[in-house]
Design a protein around this motif. Sequence first.
Motif, PDB file in Angstrom:
ATOM      1  N   THR A  88     -12.157 -17.363  25.471  1.00 38.10           N
ATOM      2  CA  THR A  88     -11.387 -18.482  26.006  1.00 38.10           C
ATOM      3  C   THR A  88     -12.152 -19.789  25.842  1.00 38.10           C
ATOM      4  N   GLU A  89     -13.447 -19.764  26.150  1.00 41.13           N
ATOM      5  CA  GLU A  89     -14.265 -20.970  26.004  1.00 41.13           C
ATOM      6  C   GLU A  89     -14.338 -21.401  24.545  1.00 41.13           C
ATOM      7  N   GLN A  90     -14.428 -20.444  23.631  1.00 38.82           N
ATOM      8  CA  GLN A  90     -14.509 -20.756  22.202  1.00 38.82           C
ATOM      9  C   GLN A  90     -13.213 -21.418  21.726  1.00 38.82           C
ATOM     10  N   VAL A  91     -12.071 -20.899  22.157  1.00 39.53           N
ATOM     11  CA  VAL A  91     -10.782 -21.486  21.763  1.00 39.53           C
ATOM     12  C   VAL A  91     -10.647 -22.892  22.325  1.00 39.53           C
ATOM     13  N   LEU A  92     -11.039 -23.073  23.581  1.00 37.40           N
ATOM     14  CA  LEU A  92     -10.956 -24.405  24.176  1.00 37.40           C
ATOM     15  C   LEU A  92     -11.880 -25.390  23.469  1.00 37.40           C
ATOM     16  N   ALA A  93     -13.054 -24.923  23.055  1.00 36.30           N
ATOM     17  CA  ALA A  93     -13.995 -25.794  22.349  1.00 36.30           C
ATOM     18  C   ALA A  93     -13.448 -26.193  20.984  1.00 36.30           C
ATOM     19  N   GLN A  94     -12.736 -25.286  20.316  1.00 36.43           N
ATOM     20  CA  GLN A  94     -12.173 -25.597  18.991  1.00 36.43           C
ATOM     21  C   GLN A  94     -11.042 -26.607  19.106  1.00 36.43           C
ATOM     22  N   ASN A  95     -10.276 -26.557  20.179  1.00 35.61           N
ATOM     23  CA  ASN A  95      -9.140 -27.455  20.338  1.00 35.61           C
ATOM     24  C   ASN A  95      -9.535 -28.809  20.913  1.00 35.61           C
ATOM     25  N   ARG A  96     -10.767 -28.931  21.332  1.00 38.39           N
ATOM     26  CA  ARG A  96     -11.227 -30.177  21.916  1.00 38.39           C
ATOM     27  C   ARG A  96     -11.508 -31.177  20.810  1.00 38.39           C
ATOM     28  N   GLY A  97     -11.299 -32.444  21.075  1.00 36.88           N
ATOM     29  CA  GLY A  97     -11.577 -33.484  20.087  1.00 36.88           C
ATOM     30  C   GLY A  97     -13.065 -33.719  19.938  1.00 36.88           C
ATOM     31  N   ARG A  98     -13.430 -34.500  18.920  1.00 40.36           N
ATOM     32  CA  ARG A  98     -14.839 -34.771  18.669  1.00 40.36           C
ATOM     33  C   ARG A  98     -15.311 -36.029  19.373  1.00 40.36           C
ATOM     34  N   LYS A  99     -14.388 -36.807  19.915  1.00 37.76           N
ATOM     35  CA  LYS A  99     -14.783 -38.037  20.582  1.00 37.76           C
ATOM     36  C   LYS A  99     -15.453 -37.718  21.914  1.00 37.76           C
ATOM     37  N   SER A 100     -16.245 -38.658  22.382  1.00 33.16           N
ATOM     38  CA  SER A 100     -16.977 -38.417  23.617  1.00 33.16           C
ATOM     39  C   SER A 100     -16.037 -38.305  24.815  1.00 33.16           C
ATOM     40  N   LYS A 101     -14.899 -39.017  24.744  1.00 29.16           N
ATOM     41  CA  LYS A 101     -13.967 -38.941  25.878  1.00 29.16           C
ATOM     42  C   LYS A 101     -13.306 -37.568  25.982  1.00 29.16           C
ATOM     43  N   ASP A 102     -13.271 -36.800  24.875  1.00 30.87           N
ATOM     44  CA  ASP A 102     -12.670 -35.473  24.895  1.00 30.87           C
ATOM     45  C   ASP A 102     -13.653 -34.388  25.326  1.00 30.87           C
ATOM     46  N   GLN A 103     -14.919 -34.701  25.349  1.00 23.75           N
ATOM     47  CA  GLN A 103     -15.935 -33.710  25.704  1.00 23.75           C
ATOM     48  C   GLN A 103     -15.994 -33.559  27.221  1.00 23.75           C
ATOM     49  N   PRO A 104     -16.166 -32.324  27.687  1.00 19.29           N
ATOM     50  CA  PRO A 104     -16.277 -32.139  29.144  1.00 19.29           C
ATOM     51  C   PRO A 104     -17.601 -32.698  29.642  1.00 19.29           C
ATOM     52  N   PRO A 105     -17.648 -33.098  30.890  1.00 16.28           N
ATOM     53  CA  PRO A 105     -18.915 -33.622  31.407  1.00 16.28           C
ATOM     54  C   PRO A 105     -19.979 -32.533  31.424  1.00 16.28           C
ATOM     55  N   LYS A 106     -21.188 -32.920  31.035  1.00 14.52           N
ATOM     56  CA  LYS A 106     -22.281 -31.940  30.992  1.00 14.52           C
ATOM     57  C   LYS A 106     -22.706 -31.603  32.412  1.00 14.52           C
ATOM     58  N   LYS A 107     -22.934 -30.326  32.621  1.00 10.60           N
ATOM     59  CA  LYS A 107     -23.330 -29.875  33.954  1.00 10.60           C
ATOM     60  C   LYS A 107     -24.794 -30.230  34.196  1.00 10.60           C
ATOM     61  N   ALA A 108     -25.032 -30.820  35.329  1.00 13.69           N
ATOM     62  CA  ALA A 108     -26.403 -31.192  35.679  1.00 13.69           C
ATOM     63  C   ALA A 108     -27.160 -29.943  36.117  1.00 13.69           C
ATOM     64  N   VAL A 109     -28.359 -29.832  35.615  1.00  7.89           N
ATOM     65  CA  VAL A 109     -29.185 -28.683  35.973  1.00  7.89           C
ATOM     66  C   VAL A 109     -29.687 -28.886  37.404  1.00  7.89           C
ATOM     67  N   LYS A 110     -29.469 -27.872  38.227  1.00 13.09           N
ATOM     68  CA  LYS A 110     -29.886 -27.973  39.625  1.00 13.09           C
ATOM     69  C   LYS A 110     -31.408 -27.847  39.706  1.00 13.09           C
ATOM     70  N   LYS A 111     -31.962 -28.819  40.371  1.00  7.57           N
ATOM     71  CA  LYS A 111     -33.413 -28.776  40.544  1.00  7.57           C
ATOM     72  C   LYS A 111     -33.739 -27.997  41.813  1.00  7.57           C
ATOM     73  N   LYS A 112     -34.743 -27.192  41.692  1.00  9.12           N
ATOM     74  CA  LYS A 112     -35.176 -26.437  42.868  1.00  9.12           C
ATOM     75  C   LYS A 112     -35.913 -27.398  43.790  1.00  9.12           C
ATOM     76  N   PRO A 113     -35.769 -27.189  45.094  1.00 12.15           N
ATOM     77  CA  PRO A 113     -36.490 -28.087  46.004  1.00 12.15           C
ATOM     78  C   PRO A 113     -37.996 -27.973  45.770  1.00 12.15           C
ATOM     79  N   GLU A 114     -38.609 -29.135  45.669  1.00 10.27           N
ATOM     80  CA  GLU A 114     -40.036 -29.125  45.373  1.00 10.27           C
ATOM     81  C   GLU A 114     -40.827 -28.640  46.591  1.00 10.27           C
ATOM     82  N   GLY A 115     -41.528 -27.618  46.355  1.00 10.65           N
ATOM     83  CA  GLY A 115     -42.366 -27.070  47.420  1.00 10.65           C
ATOM     84  C   GLY A 115     -43.827 -27.165  46.997  1.00 10.65           C
ATOM     85  N   THR A 116     -44.720 -26.902  47.927  1.00  9.16           N
ATOM     86  CA  THR A 116     -46.139 -26.977  47.590  1.00  9.16           C
ATOM     87  C   THR A 116     -46.564 -25.703  46.890  1.00  9.16           C
ATOM     88  N   VAL A 117     -47.534 -25.864  46.045  1.00 11.50           N
ATOM     89  CA  VAL A 117     -48.054 -24.713  45.315  1.00 11.50           C
ATOM     90  C   VAL A 117     -49.051 -23.965  46.201  1.00 11.50           C
TER      91      VAL A 117
END
Length: 134
Positions: A88-117
């Motif tokens: 399903t993801e592959q089909v949706l990616a093929q049907n998506r346009g090449r312009k930046s407005k057609d691209q889905p927003p990139k998911k932000a990588v969740k940062k782990k809470p900084e703890g002490t070492v």
Amino acid sequence: MSASLLRRGLELLEAPGRGKAPPDGLRAAGTARRRKRAPDPGRNKATVKGRVVKSAIEEYHKKKAVNHLRENLQYMLKGRFVADKAITEQVLAQNRGRKSKDQPPKKAVKKKPEGTVFTEEDFRKFEREYFGRP
């Protein structure tokens, strides 16, 4: 066959010298007059025989868009095959346009809470070494 075609055919079949042939000047003038004759006023060639004028409302209803959502939903829900998420993801990616407005927003990588070492035990060991406490 029209009368003019018959007449021309008979003229071609006539033997030379037989029958009376009009002089060339009269023949040319007669054919030109026949060609330039005005059309009959009662007959209009632009119209089609037997044509009926249709109502604009009927034409609108005939060409009106039909909503097929209900039938399509029933058809889709009737099937038991569920597509794989990767496909399903592959089909949706093929049907998506090449312009930046057609691209889905990139998911932000969740940062782990900084703890002490260092652990609490490491802090006690450091205190003993630095401050000299037992």
